[in-house]
Design a protein around this motif. Structure first.
Motif, short mmCIF file in Angstrom:
data_model
loop_
_atom_site.label_atom_id
_atom_site.label_comp_id
_atom_site.label_asym_id
_atom_site.label_seq_id
_atom_site.Cartn_x
_atom_site.Cartn_y
_atom_site.Cartn_z
N TYR A 85 -6.07 -10.93 3.22
CA TYR A 85 -4.66 -11.32 3.34
C TYR A 85 -3.89 -10.67 2.18
N ILE A 86 -2.81 -9.98 2.49
CA ILE A 86 -2.00 -9.30 1.48
C ILE A 86 -0.80 -10.20 1.16
N ASN A 87 -0.77 -10.71 -0.07
CA ASN A 87 0.25 -11.67 -0.48
C ASN A 87 1.37 -11.03 -1.31
N GLU A 88 1.44 -9.74 -1.26
CA GLU A 88 2.43 -9.01 -2.05
C GLU A 88 2.93 -7.86 -1.19
N ASP A 89 4.06 -7.32 -1.58
CA ASP A 89 4.54 -6.13 -0.89
C ASP A 89 3.50 -5.03 -1.07
N PRO A 90 2.85 -4.56 0.04
CA PRO A 90 1.76 -3.59 -0.08
C PRO A 90 2.14 -2.36 -0.91
N SER A 91 3.38 -1.95 -0.82
CA SER A 91 3.79 -0.72 -1.53
C SER A 91 3.75 -0.90 -3.05
N THR A 92 3.77 -2.15 -3.51
CA THR A 92 3.73 -2.39 -4.96
C THR A 92 2.31 -2.46 -5.49
N ILE A 93 1.34 -2.67 -4.62
CA ILE A 93 -0.06 -2.79 -5.10
C ILE A 93 -0.95 -1.64 -4.63
N PHE A 94 -0.54 -0.95 -3.57
CA PHE A 94 -1.32 0.17 -3.08
C PHE A 94 -0.51 1.46 -3.21
N HIS A 95 -1.16 2.51 -3.68
CA HIS A 95 -0.45 3.78 -3.89
C HIS A 95 -0.92 4.89 -2.94
N ASP A 96 -2.21 4.92 -2.68
CA ASP A 96 -2.74 5.88 -1.71
C ASP A 96 -3.98 5.27 -1.07
N GLU A 97 -4.41 5.86 0.01
CA GLU A 97 -5.49 5.25 0.81
C GLU A 97 -6.81 5.17 0.05
N GLU A 98 -7.13 6.23 -0.69
CA GLU A 98 -8.41 6.27 -1.39
C GLU A 98 -8.50 5.18 -2.45
N SER A 99 -7.49 5.10 -3.30
CA SER A 99 -7.51 4.08 -4.36
C SER A 99 -7.40 2.68 -3.76
N MET A 100 -6.65 2.56 -2.65
CA MET A 100 -6.52 1.26 -1.98
C MET A 100 -7.89 0.75 -1.52
N ASN A 101 -8.69 1.62 -0.90
CA ASN A 101 -10.00 1.19 -0.40
C ASN A 101 -10.96 0.86 -1.53
N ARG A 102 -10.81 1.60 -2.68
CA ARG A 102 -11.63 1.24 -3.85
C ARG A 102 -11.25 -0.15 -4.35
#
Length: 523
Positions: A85-102
């Protein structure tokens, strides 16, 4: 940490707990809802507490909920699925797909997830608030055992184009050679273990075994190419009764039963190519097939104690012939004879002056006739005609069994069946222990072994007979209320009809389905 402040309230977070301080009154719950929409990480514990805090306007710090992490992982009760569950604006916590999956993997592993983690697309994370990020692998059930049996032609007459039953061509006795294939089983397969998202193994579920049903005295089993195959110990006649395959001995009489053969009593099935001469008897535990096209004239007794009787031609009984079967009786016609079957009687042409008793009596419904005599059934009687224009008395009777007495009979026979099962099991155990020693037995030991086999056969024959009786009595109880006498073309005056305790004698020609309606026969 301060989350939000305006002229009315201050929201702060301390160790994942959210507090509110109310600076002045006038801030409504509806106004507060806009804050919740913006700050998804605030999870209220109670609206009642929040309402009280806003209405009192106290500047004291009041706990109103919790501060959720940016990414929250929930594991299902069966540990087979994990949802993010994403409890924050995704754009503020995820920057790109690779780092997001890590980042997701790190959070998942911290939650204890060790297996089945998915890779999430950046687009999915940006658009969805709940995402399945791991799934376990269910245990795979192994395939159940698969059984294939030999196909046995059904015992029934062929129906000709005009609707008549052809009793001259029936698949009655099915002969089998020694070592012939009777069936096989592909064994149940082992299952494949699974694994949940915590990395714990889920035990495999093996396929279910299904037993091959056969009589050990006449059928053997062996392993062939990974299968369990059953084959006939000796040549004989294949029998499939009550879900069990067995091979009965088969006696072939190439001519007539008479002076040369004497009376015949045989443990197995009998095929007679000719006829049975007047005064002679044939008794067999298995099926009896009489192939002479002219039928039989004046035999004393034809009886199958655990099978069926088939007479290709008819019976001229001369008032002396009795035919009995534990199963069914099939005959072209019956004259002045007595026929009794525990199951059904099928007559291809007519019954004249005969005493017939069965569960169901079928005389060809297109042209068949019951003229004179007595036809008694527990369920139904079918014929095209009954009686004749001379108004010969013809009795058609349905006897309805008493439920209490029937239940008592079932109980008695089941008790005998249980006792027989125990006795057969004990004898089978003895046979199993003696089989490996067969080649080294002396004459006396071999006789002991053969005697045990004979006892098993006798007890299994009795077992089958009792099971048939129980099934038939149970069927009679189940079908009570469906009793019927069906005359399709003409029931002549002089026909006596009885169903249960109600009876009537027809005084005019009629036809139809006679049964009890409102306690009376619907004549």
């Amino acid at each position: 940490m301060q989350i939000y402040e305006n002229d009315y309230i201050v929201l702060t977070e301390d160790q994942s707990i959210v507090y509110i301080e109310v600076k002045k009154e006038g801030f409504s719950l509806k106004d507060f809802d806009t804050i919740l929409q913006k700050y998804k990480r605030i999870k209220l514990a109670s609206f009642a507490v929040l309402r009280t805090a806003l209405s009192l306007g106290s500047d004291e710090r009041v706990e109103i909920g919790s501060w959720l992490p940016p990414i929250e992982i929930e594991i299902s009760k069966d540990c087979m699925k994990a949802t993010m569950y994403i409890n924050e604006d995704p754009s503020t916590i995820f920057h790109d797909e690779e780092s997001m999956n890590r980042q997701i993997k790190e959070v998942a592993e911290n939650a204890g997830i060790q297996f089945g983690i998915y890779s999430v697309s950046f687009e999915t994370a940006m658009s969805e608030k709940s995402i399945i990020i791991a799934a376990g692998l269910p245990a795979k059930k192994g395939e159940d055992a698969k059984i294939t049996y030999i196909k046995i032609p059904e015992k029934k007459p062929q129906i000709l184009e005009d609707g008549r039953a052809d009793y001259l061509d029936m698949n009655f006795i099915y002969e089998i050679e020694k070592d012939a294939w009777l069936g096989e089983k592909i064994p149940a397969q082992p299952g494949i273990p699974g694994k949940n998202v915590l990395g714990e193994e889920i035990p495999a579920i093996d396929g279910e075994d299904i037993p091959l049903n056969f009589e050990v005295a006449s059928v053997y089993e062996q392993e062939e190419d990974g299968k369990t195959v059953i084959r006939a110990i000796d040549s004989g006649v294949i029998d499939y009764s009550n879900g069990t395959f067995s091979i009965q001995k088969h006696l072939l009489v190439k001519k007539d039963v008479g002076l040369e053969t004497g009376n015949l009593t045989f443990d197995g099935s009998i095929t007679i190519k000719g006829s049975i001469l007047p005064g002679y008897s044939v008794v067999a535990t298995g099926d009896i097939q009489i192939e002479g096209q002219e039928g039989v004239t004046g035999p004393k007794l034809i009886e199958s104690t655990s099978g069926d009787v088939y007479i290709r031609g008819g019976i001229f009984g001369n008032g002396e012939t009795v035919v009995r079967a534990c199963g069914n009786i099939y005959v072209k016609h019956a004259n002045d004879s007595t026929l009794k079957a525990l199951k059904d009687i099928f007559i291809g042409s007519y019954a004249m002056g005969s005493d017939i008793k069965a569960q169901n009596i079928y005389v060809n419904e297109q042209q068949g006739k019951i003229i004179g005599g007595r036809a008694e059934a527990t369920h139904s009687i079918h014929s095209a005609m009954s009686g004749n224009r001379l108004e010969r008395k013809t009795e058609l009777i349905i006897m309805i069994p008493d439920r209490i007495e029937s239940a008592k009979l079932i109980k008695e026979r089941r008790e005998k069946i249980i006792k027989l099962e125990e006795e057969i099991a004990d004898l089978d155990e003895k046979v199993f222990s003696l089989k490996p020693l067969l080649e080294h037995m002396n004459e006396a030991q071999r006789k002991t072994y053969d005697d045990i086999i004979e006892k098993i056969n006798e007890k299994e024959s009795e077992f089958k007979r009792l099971e048939v009786e129980v099934n038939e009595i149970a069927y009679q109880i189940k079908t009570m209320g469906d009793e019927i006498i069906h005359i399709t073309k003409e029931a002549f005056p002089g026909t006596y009809i009885q169903i249960g305790k109600k009876s009537t004698t027809l005084n005019h020609t009629t036809c139809g389905k006679f049964k009890l309606e409102n306690g009376e026969i619907n004549v």
